[in-house]
Design an enzyme around this catalytic site. Sequence first.
Site, short mmCIF file in Angstrom:
data_model
loop_
_atom_site.label_atom_id
_atom_site.label_comp_id
_atom_site.label_asym_id
_atom_site.label_seq_id
_atom_site.Cartn_x
_atom_site.Cartn_y
_atom_site.Cartn_z
N ASP A 4 -0.22 4.96 1.52
CA ASP A 4 -0.36 5.68 2.49
C ASP A 4 -0.02 4.82 3.87
O ASP A 4 -0.79 3.84 4.22
CB ASP A 4 -1.49 6.24 2.89
N ASP A 16 -1.32 -0.95 5.82
CA ASP A 16 -1.59 -0.48 7.26
C ASP A 16 -3.25 -0.62 7.76
O ASP A 16 -3.31 -0.45 8.85
CB ASP A 16 -1.42 1.01 7.39
N ASP A 49 0.84 -1.13 -0.02
CA ASP A 49 0.08 0.00 -0.06
C ASP A 49 0.99 1.28 -0.20
O ASP A 49 2.05 1.20 0.38
CB ASP A 49 -0.80 -0.20 1.21
#
Length: 676
Positions: A76, A338, A74
């Site tokens: 961010d 996250d 990912d």
Amino acid sequence: MFFNKKEYKVEDLKEIDPKRYFTGRQIHELQQLYELLKDESESSNVAYSQLMSPNGVFANNELNLNDIKIYGFDFDYTLARYRPTLHNLIYDHAKTYLVEKFKYPEDILKLEYLPGLGARGLHLDIARGWLMKIDSYHNIQLGTVYHGMNPVPDKDVIAAHKGTRLSIDAIGYFGMSSNMYQFVDIFSIPEITLLRDVMQDAVTQFHKGALHNLVGNEVEKYFEPHTRLHQLLERLRAANKQIFMITNSSYWFVERGMNYLVGDDWRKLFNVIICQARKPTFFAAQKKPFREYKPENNAKSWDRVTTFKSSNVYVEGNLGTFIDLTTWSGNDVLYIGDHIYGDLADLFLKHGWRTGAILQELKEEIETVNSENFQNVIKWLNILQWLIDQLQVIPGAEADILMKRWVEERQELRSKTKDLFNPHFGSIFRTYHNPTYFHRRLARFADIYTSNVCNLYDYPLDYIFFPRRMALAHENILPTPDLNLLLLNSAKEALRTSQLNENILSGLFPQLSTNEHEKIADQKEKLFRELALTKLHPTNGLSEILKYIEKNRTQLKIGLATNAPREVADFELNILKLDQHTFFDAIIVAEEFGSGKPDPAIYLEVCKRLQLKPESCLVFEDSPSGVTSASQAQTKCIGLLTSSEKEKLVKCGAYLTVKDFTEVNLDQVLKEIPTA
């Protein structure tokens, strides 16, 4: 005496067999044990648990990196990390949105973002506007429920939910339902803070709109540099690993961030780049096609995507098509993100990918767990809970009073552990002794987790992450707290005072049989011998004393009196390379003689075998019991300050004290000793 015992640390002892030696106690015994254990707990510098690296990678499920052929990321809070200034930005713009869009009072613009008012993993009781922390068994943790900035009284929480346990319908399978909403990612922290301040959510609209433009235009202000990110990606490429990115962010924003974090050539490091993926819908949708994105003219191609080209950029799409085009699937793939739901849950449950979670807060949590304050509190809390467990089977009013006091102390300790993490909500991973609901989902959907994706750079690409074997409720693989501490204490006493094992153990464990004392003593001596190979060193100056003795051997007689077991005495003499048959004229081992120090009989027997009067003998001792034995036998005793204080040895009868053998002038001392 021959060894510098300060080099030996009690905390180096290994944990012993966890047999429960204490059963059927009376109240006065438990009270005495409470005082003894509390003193030992407060004075001991032994950490309650092994200290962990804040930069470590931790396993919920065994993962062999040698099996991983494809790495996915990912963007961010995975590849990209943000400075705390981002939370201030989100908070401030959300306030403005509330005032301008929903006509909130302009006074809320005066509110300031305060870190610590929010935490990842909290739940919102939508109907009541209550923020709360829930554990892995769906219990509300009392003391963590807030309505705005005001704590909700426990009685109100219990009344509203008819207790503290929530049903699966109330909480939802993924922590979401019509009644409950869970704040899962780190972007939600300013959202929670604003919610506590003004009881309304405006963060989502800002996140969808202006956030990326503001952050992307000031990358140095909001992005946190990743010093090893380029190295990590280069290493994976050099090892012929396939690398891809799937992110919900726009390409413009990703490019701004990656140019800053990795460099302008970052796209060459990726085999596939997917932006605007709309996770988690991306993982479930079957019809949304991929479009190739042309950065040079900010346009999407309408040609059908039949293959992914390295360094090219694609948008939208779905996981099914992604797998068809790449043939990447199953245990070959490790995807790291996250968000435990948006990034990991579907991949883990439905597609069999290996998964990794990035939790930026983990580093600070581990540093707190490693702190001396936490270690001291949790050590005593664990012991106190064991004492309460022993007490609660004893009937009577006196036991009830003591139970009430200990339970109150336990609650105070639990509150202390919570406050060390966050005074409002505590740890994001624990609610006192239970894991949080957030941690339960983390353990379910993430094979590994760490605080920073670059921590993977510290591990070779064939590293196997092993989960720690945890004790189940019906197992007891850890030492009983009292036995562990008291055994450490007995080892410390044996080293410091040179008392006989039986004397020490009978005092510490009066209810045990002689056979049980012998078992504990054997275990202690075994550990001692293992550690002695590296921890014991000759006392300073001993070599010079031995040379003096060899030089004047015809004029001197040498004897040895020891409380150590024969096996230990032989072991230590071998380390010193002293032949007990040629160097010593007499050796008395207390367990064979039948009496040990502080009884003077052992030194009187040495004098007898040396055929010398006691007053003609010079003795070196380092313990109160040894000095007492030698002085009461009427020998001249010099006290070595290697393990005891000067005042104690003088009080026991030492006529002279020295730091170690370097301060001993044998020519001078022997002149003061009358000849036989």
